[in-house]
Design an enzyme around this catalytic site. Structure first.
Site, PDB file in Angstrom:
ATOM      1  N   ASP A  48       7.102  28.473 -16.011  1.00 49.64           N
ATOM      2  CA  ASP A  48       5.929  27.687 -16.438  1.00 49.64           C
ATOM      3  C   ASP A  48       5.979  27.579 -17.901  1.00 49.64           C
ATOM      4  O   ASP A  48       6.719  28.203 -18.875  1.00 49.64           O
ATOM      5  CB  ASP A  48       4.562  28.661 -16.182  1.00 49.64           C
ATOM      6  CG  ASP A  48       4.346  28.620 -14.803  1.00 49.64           C
ATOM      7  OD1 ASP A  48       4.980  27.926 -13.821  1.00 49.64           O
ATOM      8  OD2 ASP A  48       3.561  29.666 -14.236  1.00 49.64           O
TER       9      ASP A  48
HETATM   10  N1  URA Z   1       5.839  33.200 -11.712  1.00 47.02           N
HETATM   11  C1  URA Z   1       4.742  32.398 -12.408  1.00 47.02           C
HETATM   12  O1  URA Z   1       3.533  32.287 -12.122  1.00 47.02           O
HETATM   13  N2  URA Z   1       5.038  31.920 -13.406  1.00 47.02           N
HETATM   14  C2  URA Z   1       6.315  31.706 -14.032  1.00 47.02           C
HETATM   15  O2  URA Z   1       6.644  31.091 -14.937  1.00 47.02           O
HETATM   16  C3  URA Z   1       7.538  32.249 -13.199  1.00 47.02           C
HETATM   17  C4  URA Z   1       6.947  33.088 -12.182  1.00 47.02           C
END
Ligand code: URA
Length: 257
Positions: A104
């Protein structure tokens, strides 16, 4: 690798379009093994021949593997009109690079970037259960029951519950912490730094797992991907090539000899 047309080699590397390559050849800017190239359809073997552009050696390796310490604030996409992407941190201009999975925008840590589509596919395939280790700073302190739920697998709103995971509390802080997500939850009280190892890669999986136990994630960092640990010498935004030993480990983890 077999011999390829010079213009194809340059366009595949994302260095010059075919027409730019033609112009460069006309201007005598490209050489192969020290000989100035006379036509854009001349052929060379990128794995063997020394190709130069404007007097500088061209990196013609066909497969490349990088480890990026992804900083917060950039997205895992090949391009975006508004946001910075992880590729803005990589100097290699070849056009066939992809990230292995996504992190993310606000997640930091290890991200593998390669143009080896086969290993990319394998590392993400549920068949190989490649473990990913995250350190999540969460609001609240997960109880033993919460940890058991995370480890057993829980409903996060998908068709199936999550697969078994490993989870342990690394640290408990009594004070409020600051930060992008942390500030969004006022007076969130004590926090816990929790290590969570999962073998799947569902959308926002870690955040949704902690949502499910009502301990929202304030900060998320990925410390390892399969057998590879984030190189702590890499500052956020820095990257390096994988070593031969690291690549061997990745190949093994993805069922490739
Ligand atoms: N899980 C998440 O919620 N975000 C990420 O960036 C990676 C795994």
């Amino acid at each position: 690798m077999a011999k390829e047309r010079i213009d194809k080699i340059f366009s595949q590397l994302g260095l010059l379009s075919r027409s730019e390559c033609k112009r460069a050849v006309k201007s005598g800017l490209i050489s192969v093994n020290g000989n100035v190239c006379r036509a854009a359809d001349e052929k060379a073997d990128p794995d063997i021949d020394a190709i130069c552009y404007r007097g500088e050696a061209v990196d013609t390796r066909s497969l490349v593997y990088y480890m990026l310490n992804k900083p917060s604030g950039c997205i895992t996409a090949n391009e975006d009109k508004n946001a910075k992407t992880v590729f803005d941190y990589i100097d290699d201009r070849r056009t066939d690079l992809s990230a292995v999975g996504r992190l993310d925008k606000d997640t930091t840590g290890i991200l593998i970037i390669t143009n080896d589509g086969d290993i990319n596919h394998r590392l993400l395939s549920p068949k190989y259960h490649v473990p990913k280790c995250y350190e999540a700073l969460v609001a609240g302190v997960p109880s033993d029951e919460d940890i058991a739920l995370l480890e057993r697998g829980l409903d996060i709103g998908d068709e199936k519950p999550t697969l078994p995971a490993k989870c342990r509390i690394l640290e408990v802080n009594e004070e409020n912490v600051r930060g992008e997500n942390a500030d969004a939850i006022e007076d969130h009280g004590p926090t816990a730094l929790v290590e969570l190892i999962i073998t799947e890669g569902r959308f926002h999986q870690v955040k949704r797992m902690f949502e499910a136990i009502e301990k929202p994630v304030l900060r998320l960092h990925r410390s390892s991907f399969g057998p590879l640990e984030l190189d702590t010498n890499l500052r956020p935004g820095e990257y390096r090539e994988l070593s031969k030993a690291e690549l061997d480990m990745l190949n093994e983890a993805s069922g490739r000899d």
